[in-house]
Design a protein around this motif. Sequence first.
Motif, PDB file in Angstrom:
ATOM      1  N   GLU A   6       0.745  -1.596  -0.060  1.00 49.64           N
ATOM      2  CA  GLU A   6       0.126  -0.029   0.027  1.00 49.64           C
ATOM      3  C   GLU A   6       1.123   1.305  -0.045  1.00 49.64           C
ATOM      4  OE1 GLU A   6      -3.555  -0.654   2.714  1.00 49.64           O
ATOM      5  OE2 GLU A   6      -2.324  -0.233   3.440  1.00 49.64           O
ATOM      6  N   ILE A   7      -0.181   2.281  -0.556  1.00 52.13           N
ATOM      7  CA  ILE A   7       1.539   3.360  -0.454  1.00 52.13           C
ATOM      8  C   ILE A   7       0.457   3.950   0.675  1.00 52.13           C
ATOM      9  CG2 ILE A   7       1.556   5.759  -1.546  1.00 52.13           C
ATOM     10  CD1 ILE A   7       0.941   4.576  -4.977  1.00 52.13           C
ATOM     11  N   ARG A   8       1.597   4.821   1.958  1.00 51.53           N
ATOM     12  CA  ARG A   8       1.051   5.637   2.468  1.00 51.53           C
ATOM     13  C   ARG A   8       1.684   6.516   2.711  1.00 51.53           C
ATOM     14  NH1 ARG A   8       1.259   0.741   3.916  1.00 51.53           N
ATOM     15  NH2 ARG A   8       2.917   1.278   4.002  1.00 51.53           N
ATOM     16  N   ALA A   9       1.961   7.759   2.657  1.00 53.89           N
ATOM     17  CA  ALA A   9       2.325   9.386   2.290  1.00 53.89           C
ATOM     18  C   ALA A   9       1.456  10.451   3.274  1.00 53.89           C
ATOM     19  CB  ALA A   9       1.833   9.898   0.705  1.00 53.89           C
ATOM     20  N   LYS A  49      11.342   8.635  -2.627  1.00 51.49           N
ATOM     21  CA  LYS A  49       9.885   7.396  -1.594  1.00 51.49           C
ATOM     22  C   LYS A  49       9.190   8.576  -0.832  1.00 51.49           C
ATOM     23  CE  LYS A  49      14.841   6.426  -1.632  1.00 51.49           C
ATOM     24  NZ  LYS A  49      15.214   7.399  -2.590  1.00 51.49           N
ATOM     25  N   SER A  51       7.916   7.586   2.037  1.00 53.54           N
ATOM     26  CA  SER A  51       8.282   6.960   3.409  1.00 53.54           C
ATOM     27  C   SER A  51       9.295   7.539   3.958  1.00 53.54           C
ATOM     28  CB  SER A  51       8.126   5.764   3.969  1.00 53.54           C
ATOM     29  OG  SER A  51       8.895   4.860   4.992  1.00 53.54           O
ATOM     30  N   TRP A  80       3.011  12.270 -10.240  1.00 52.26           N
ATOM     31  CA  TRP A  80       3.012  11.279  -9.572  1.00 52.26           C
ATOM     32  C   TRP A  80       2.037   9.879 -10.011  1.00 52.26           C
ATOM     33  CZ3 TRP A  80       5.630   8.589  -5.649  1.00 52.26           C
ATOM     34  CH2 TRP A  80       5.237   7.581  -4.527  1.00 52.26           C
ATOM     35  N   TRP A 116       9.237  -2.073  -3.992  1.00 47.05           N
ATOM     36  CA  TRP A 116       8.610  -2.524  -2.669  1.00 47.05           C
ATOM     37  C   TRP A 116       9.900  -2.930  -1.643  1.00 47.05           C
ATOM     38  CZ3 TRP A 116       3.974  -0.454  -2.000  1.00 47.05           C
ATOM     39  CH2 TRP A 116       2.658   0.166  -3.311  1.00 47.05           C
ATOM     40  N   SER A 131       6.774  -0.071   1.857  1.00 39.03           N
ATOM     41  CA  SER A 131       7.043   0.353   1.443  1.00 39.03           C
ATOM     42  C   SER A 131       7.485   0.963  -0.110  1.00 39.03           C
ATOM     43  CB  SER A 131       7.782   1.862   1.872  1.00 39.03           C
ATOM     44  OG  SER A 131       8.192   2.503   1.919  1.00 39.03           O
ATOM     45  N   ILE A 132       6.720   1.780  -1.010  1.00 35.52           N
ATOM     46  CA  ILE A 132       7.507   2.075  -1.854  1.00 35.52           C
ATOM     47  C   ILE A 132       8.360   3.152  -2.428  1.00 35.52           C
ATOM     48  CG2 ILE A 132       5.496   4.039  -2.316  1.00 35.52           C
ATOM     49  CD1 ILE A 132       5.039   2.705  -5.545  1.00 35.52           C
ATOM     50  N   TYR A 184      -3.037   6.289   0.830  1.00 38.18           N
ATOM     51  CA  TYR A 184      -2.992   6.845  -0.757  1.00 38.18           C
ATOM     52  C   TYR A 184      -3.612   6.690  -1.407  1.00 38.18           C
ATOM     53  CZ  TYR A 184      -1.867   9.741  -4.220  1.00 38.18           C
ATOM     54  OH  TYR A 184      -2.034  10.726  -5.657  1.00 38.18           O
ATOM     55  N   ALA A 196       0.544  -2.875  -5.543  1.00 40.60           N
ATOM     56  CA  ALA A 196      -0.402  -3.152  -4.703  1.00 40.60           C
ATOM     57  C   ALA A 196      -1.478  -3.344  -4.534  1.00 40.60           C
ATOM     58  CB  ALA A 196      -0.625  -1.290  -4.931  1.00 40.60           C
TER      59      ALA A 196
END
Length: 198
Positions: A6-9, A49, A51, A80, A116, A131-132, A184, A196
């Motif tokens: 998953e993308i977290r941002a 990145k 993260s 993005w 990843w 994390s991406i 995200y 993802a």
Amino acid sequence: MMKEFEIRADYTRDTIVIYQSYNEQIAKSAVMNQKFSAPFSFNRMTWIKPSFLWMMERSNYGQKSGQECTLAIHIKREAWEKALGKAILTSPEKRVYPDPGTWEKDFENAEVYVQWDPERNIKGNKLEYRSIQVGISRYLIEEFNNEWIVKIEDYTPLVKKIFNFTKSGEYDKAKKILPIEKLYPLPAELAHKIGAII
């Protein structure tokens, strides 16, 4: 529970924050001009990145040579997502590329790469989810620099503060000043393309 991919941002309606670490010369110039200039290299891939803690693991909180300064680069969300739409994974994951031959051909011609890596916690330990990081090839770097960037901030003082808290074992204080990252949202087609899991 976090899903593995998953993308977290840290993001707003229009922008997403990505992190990079550089030496003082490149970083100061980037903050002053709000874009990159030499000695930043426009001839090789640059990895971005979202993260913060993954970046901290990578740069050892700015202790690594050439990575002393941490930049928070706010880029347009549309840019993005455009980059993710062009992306090829750095390995032929079966769930994304049933035919390895297709991946090989696409990989050779890719303008953007996605990898990843295990996410990290405040102590630098690997977590179960990933994390991406996104590799922008030299074909897109000028566009990244001139069109995607909205704002460049110097997070080096924040990094030093967090590092000092972690060094003295004050992890709760460190956590309180971390950038807030949330899930995200991605369209299903784009999520599948980059591997993802929604």
